[in-house]
Design a protein around this motif. Structure first.
Motif, PDB file in Angstrom:
ATOM      1  N   UNK A 251      35.559  49.056  36.917  1.00  0.00           N
ATOM      2  CA  UNK A 251      36.722  48.593  37.748  1.00  0.00           C
ATOM      3  C   UNK A 251      36.421  48.242  39.044  1.00  0.00           C
TER       4      UNK A 251
ATOM      5  N   UNK B 130      33.844  45.323  39.514  1.00  0.00           N
ATOM      6  CA  UNK B 130      34.452  44.184  39.382  1.00  0.00           C
ATOM      7  C   UNK B 130      35.452  43.798  40.495  1.00  0.00           C
ATOM      8  N   UNK B 131      36.339  45.047  40.988  1.00  0.00           N
ATOM      9  CA  UNK B 131      37.171  44.541  42.166  1.00  0.00           C
ATOM     10  C   UNK B 131      36.322  44.522  43.274  1.00  0.00           C
TER      11      UNK B 131
ATOM     12  N   UNK C  22      35.038  40.708  43.035  1.00  0.00           N
ATOM     13  CA  UNK C  22      36.119  39.554  43.379  1.00  0.00           C
ATOM     14  C   UNK C  22      36.286  39.570  45.012  1.00  0.00           C
TER      15      UNK C  22
ATOM     16  N   UNK D  34      33.926  37.836  46.813  1.00  0.00           N
ATOM     17  CA  UNK D  34      33.944  36.730  46.620  1.00  0.00           C
ATOM     18  C   UNK D  34      34.902  35.839  46.923  1.00  0.00           C
ATOM     19  N   UNK D  35      36.240  36.332  46.962  1.00  0.00           N
ATOM     20  CA  UNK D  35      37.397  35.697  47.489  1.00  0.00           C
ATOM     21  C   UNK D  35      37.968  35.748  48.836  1.00  0.00           C
TER      22      UNK D  35
ATOM     23  N   UNK E  77      29.294  31.696  43.689  1.00  0.00           N
ATOM     24  CA  UNK E  77      28.861  31.520  42.323  1.00  0.00           C
ATOM     25  C   UNK E  77      28.214  30.124  42.033  1.00  0.00           C
TER      26      UNK E  77
END
Lengths: 341, 223, 295
Positions: free
Chosen positions: A9, A12-13, A16, A19-20, A330
């Motif tokens: 987790x 992945x967090x 993200x 990326x965002x 990506x």
């Protein structure tokens, strides 16, 4: 198990967020940047800039000299030939050489090479057109070819079956010309919207360069002699209307070469090495000079080279006029590949 | 014991999964028939040239379907368990809660795998008849991240549904949306090929996340 | 005697709200213990801690010697759990749910015990649980526990939503089963009258604490309801030994475990005057109300 799930987790967090968050920041903060349109003028022996400011076209030299639009046309006669001819201002000779509107427009070249064109996802099937069909308009072939480890195979589109005799004929022709399977690079322009056909430029397993054409249904394979130290890595068939070049390629060091026609001589273009992973190349040229623009995320550079011997005349660079926060991204050249961009 | 859990899941979800499977197979068949019809009507040569010149797989009609089926599967399997905290019954079964919930997820995963394989088989049969291997593999490769998104969506939805704390549920939902976005960034055929190595563990690794929600449930956490 | 449940110093909060502090109790093997309390005193909290679905703020809870939140599968087989509201898998029917559970209890599953109870319901084996009444559902839940044949039964508010007939049926079946098989039961209910003949021991909880923890017979023989006639005085605030003294016109009523002589002395110390005092024995429901108050 819970600990492993928590580690998953967290990773992945973090991915993200990396990326965002930069993307959201850039979305709201980055301002539009338009690369200025710059061409080399043989008349003033300098680059000339054309850009739009407050919805008006502004032309100037790098030294700050401003030009009216008419002055702009007259210092770039080889590019603005149609405009000059319309008002009967096109000179008969340019730089001691007789010119005409037809000649100048036919000799004008334009070519853009983007990283995704070179490295993007491509289906390894190719369409070899008939070079001597006897017709003005080209027609797309009814088959495609692939090059396997040991042969070239033509597959008929309608039946999805291999055309064995044709495949054998072309395999033999390639082998007879010294081609050693498999192929490494295969380049061509399979489109009916062109004036003539130069076929395909193909490198074999020993990095030798060959020109493959189909003439009246028969193979025409010619080996193009290269200096042994030159390894063509990214090849482009040009098919410019002026018919002065068969193609171009970048070697293993990023140096650009032109294959001239009809002698099929290799000439190096005097510009710094290009990294096609990051650089976008745009070439505009005429019978006298080429202006080559190389642009990446940080810098945009213009090089003026002689159209005959490709020696460098002048160069100019400027930083790309916008800043953005880098983040995890990506998308690269049409592929989905994670990277810090 | 695992068979008994499969039996329970079968009773609970057989109609949902039957409809979902039919939908997936139906849409995959439609995509396959569509390719054939385009070939018949425009000529196979035009279809081949389209694939060689355009970044389009012509099967984007099924893009979001695996994702929706995955989310639905998780909801149909786990929402009844959360109704009046029925999950307590499952966790009380004498086989360990990881094993019992793991078996439930294995059931869902198994059905999704079966549906996915059937879809790929249907697409392959239709496409390989009229198109060369290079294009067929590019079409199937394009669909792989969509089906991986289905698996990931299935696990992420379980994670959200089982979580007893609403504030965490909101965070989990937002994160899940972004994670799923990773699987559908582009429709360019074959673009995901260099990323399958991390997409597969990303999708199936999400199966670990419900352990966190289950732990919250077992500790009696609430808003 | 071996204790199947042992809770020591259990303390729990929901946010900042204290449910109880340092709760200690144990349930010996073969006994039926009822946890009684008003709504919100922590009955379901205790059941949740016992069944491993709530981590207490502090304290330990052992079942068959294992921490309640980490009971191994073999021990779980010995525990029958009834969730508040007789919750069962609604999507299954009578025969499916029996088939499902039987796979988890090989060697101990008593199919006939379940079907004996189901036959009394006069419902078809294909009847789905979500189409049943609360009463019928309670019988399915009870039937499954009887079929499981566990050593320890943990039942959370078994009377919730049941009409008197089903309540009686549930209690009678449970009582007969537990007594004849020597089962240990820990249960809660908000209907106290059901408990009187069912439970051996009881814990009566008030907000944040245990009021009474003893056998029911001990409780009912020890507690008295006192009534004072023509009473006057101030009973606001707590009076040690007297539970919830309350005036009804000129009559004062309260419960106490103390003898009449001791009670009279306490009343005298608190300047409460009366003309006559009488006491009587009471049932469990009255004792519960006397101990916890009406409000």
């Amino acid at each position: 198990m819970k600990r492993i799930a928590q580690i998953y987790l967290i990773i992945v967090t973090a991915v993200i967020c990396l990326w965002q968050l930069p993307w959201i920041y850039n979305f709201f903060t980055v301002e539009a940047y338009t690369t200025p349109f710059i061409l080399y003028s043989s008349v003033v022996d300098d680059f000339v800039v054309r850009k739009t400011e407050n919805k008006k076209i502004v032309c100037s030299g790098l030294d700050g000299t401003t030009y009216t639009i008419n002055q702009y046309d007259s210092i770039l006669p080889e590019y603005q030939a149609r405009q000059l001819a319309a008002y009967d201002c096109l000179p008969d000779t340019l730089f001691g050489r007789a010119v005409s509107l037809k000649m100048l427009t036919e000799e004008a070249i334009s070519m853009r090479i983007k990283p995704e064109m070179v490295f993007g996802p491509q289906i390894p099937l190719y369409q070899l057109m008939e070079s001597q069909s006897g017709r003005v308009d080209f027609e797309m072939p009814d088959d495609v070819f692939r090059i396997t480890d040991s042969k070239i195979e033509f597959v008929i589109k309608d039946s999805n079956k291999v055309n064995e005799p044709k495949s054998q004929m072309f395999t033999d022709a390639l082998s007879d010309a010294g081609f050693v399977f498999p192929a490494v690079e295969i380049a061509g322009n399979p489109t009916s919207k062109k004036r003539y056909d130069n076929g395909y430029l193909i490198t074999d397993s020993r990095n030798c360069l060959f020109n493959l054409k189909m003439e009246k249904g028969n193979p025409n394979v010619q080996k193009i002699e290269l200096d042994q130290q030159i390894v063509p890595c990214h090849i482009f068939v040009t098919e410019f209307t002026g018919m002065h070049s068969l193609g171009m390629f970048f070697d293993q060091n990023g140096k650009l070469y032109v294959i001239t026609m009809p002698e099929k001589e290799i000439k190096m273009v005097d510009i710094p090495p290009v990294d096609l992973h990051a650089d976008e190349v745009f070439i505009m040229g005429n019978i006298f000079t080429w202006t080559i623009r190389i642009k990446n995320d940080d810098t945009v550079s213009w090089y003026a080279v002689d159209a005959q011997n490709f020696a460098q005349i002048k160069s100019y660079s400027q930083p790309v006029g916008y800043e953005y926060v880098k983040g995890l991204d990506f998308e690269e050249n049409g592929w989905i590949v994670p990277g810090w961009r | 014991m695992i068979n008994a859990i499969f039996y329970k899941e079968w009773i609970k979800t057989k109609w949902y999964y039957a409809v979902a499977c039919l939908l997936l197979i139906g849409f995959a068949s439609y995509a396959g028939i569509y390719l054939k019809r385009v070939g018949d009507l425009s000529g196979m040569a035009a279809l081949w040239e389209y694939y060689l010149s355009k970044d389009d797989s012509l099967i984007t009609i099924i893009k979001y379907l695996p994702l929706i089926v995955g989310i639905g599967g998780a909801v149909f399997q786990f929402a009844p368990e959360m109704h009046r905290k029925c999950l307590k019954l499952t966790l009380h079964l004498p086989c360990g809660y990881i094993k019992s919930v793991g078996a439930m997820m294995l059931f869902g995963t198994g059905i999704l795998v079966m549906c996915s394989l059937i879809c790929f088989a249907v697409l392959y049969v239709f496409a390989s008849h009229i198109l060369p291997n290079e294009i067929v593999s590019r079409i199937l490769l394009t669909a792989i991240p969509w089906f991986l998104a289905g698996f990931c969506a299935y696990y992420l939805t379980i994670w959200v549904v089982v979580e007893p704390v609403w504030k965490k549920r909101v965070f989990q939902t937002i994160l899940s949306v972004f994670v799923l976005k990773l699987f559908i960034i582009t429709d360019t055929p074959g673009a995901y090929l260099p990323s399958l190595w991390w997409l597969v563990p990303l999708a199936f690794g999400a199966a670990l996340l419900p352990v966190i929600s289950l732990s919250d449930f077992k500790e009696g956490l609430q808003d | 005697m071996e204790n199947l449940i042992e809770c020591t110093n259990l303390t729990h909060y929901y946010g900042k709200r204290l449910i109880y502090r340092d709760l200690n109790f144990s349930v010996p093997k073969g006994r039926i213990l009822g946890l009684l309390g008003k709504n919100g005193t922590g009955k379901t909290t205790t059941i949740n801690i016992l069944s491993g679905y709530l981590k207490p703020y502090s304290g330990d809870c052992l079942i068959f010697g294992q921490p309640a939140n980490a009971i191994n599968p073999e021990v779980r087989k010995k525990i029958g759990l009834l969730i508040e509201g007789h919750v069962q898998y609604q999507f299954m029917n009578i025969s499916q749910i029996e088939k499902f559970y039987s796979a988890f209890y090989p060697g101990q599953w008593k199919k006939e015990a379940y079907y004996e109870l189901m036959n009394k319901l006069k419902v078809s084996p294909s009847q789905k649980i979500n189409k049943m009444s609360n009463g019928q559902r309670s019988q399915v839940a009870l039937g499954l526990i009887l079929a499981q044949n566990p050593e320890l039964l943990v039942l959370d508010d078994f009377s919730l939503g049941l009409d008197p007939g089903y309540r009686r049926l549930f209690v009678e079946y449970l009582q007969d089963y537990a007594k004849s098989e020597g089962k240990t039961v820990f249960l809660t209910s908000h209907i106290i009258q059901d408990m009187e003949n069912l439970v051996d021991d009881c814990i009566i909880m008030d907000y944040g604490k245990i009021l009474v923890q003893m056998s029911v017979s001990e409780l009912l023989s020890g507690i008295r309801l006192y009534r004072c006639s023509d009473a006057e005085g101030d009973v606001n605030g707590e009076i040690d030994g007297l539970y919830h003294p309350e005036f009804l016109r000129d009559k004062l009523e309260f419960c106490s475990f103390k003898s009449q002589q001791d009670v009279e002395q306490i009343l005298h110390q608190h300047n409460i005057r009366y003309s006559a005092i009488e006491s009587e024995t009471i049932n469990l429901e009255d004792a519960f109300i006397g101990l916890t108050g009406k409000y």
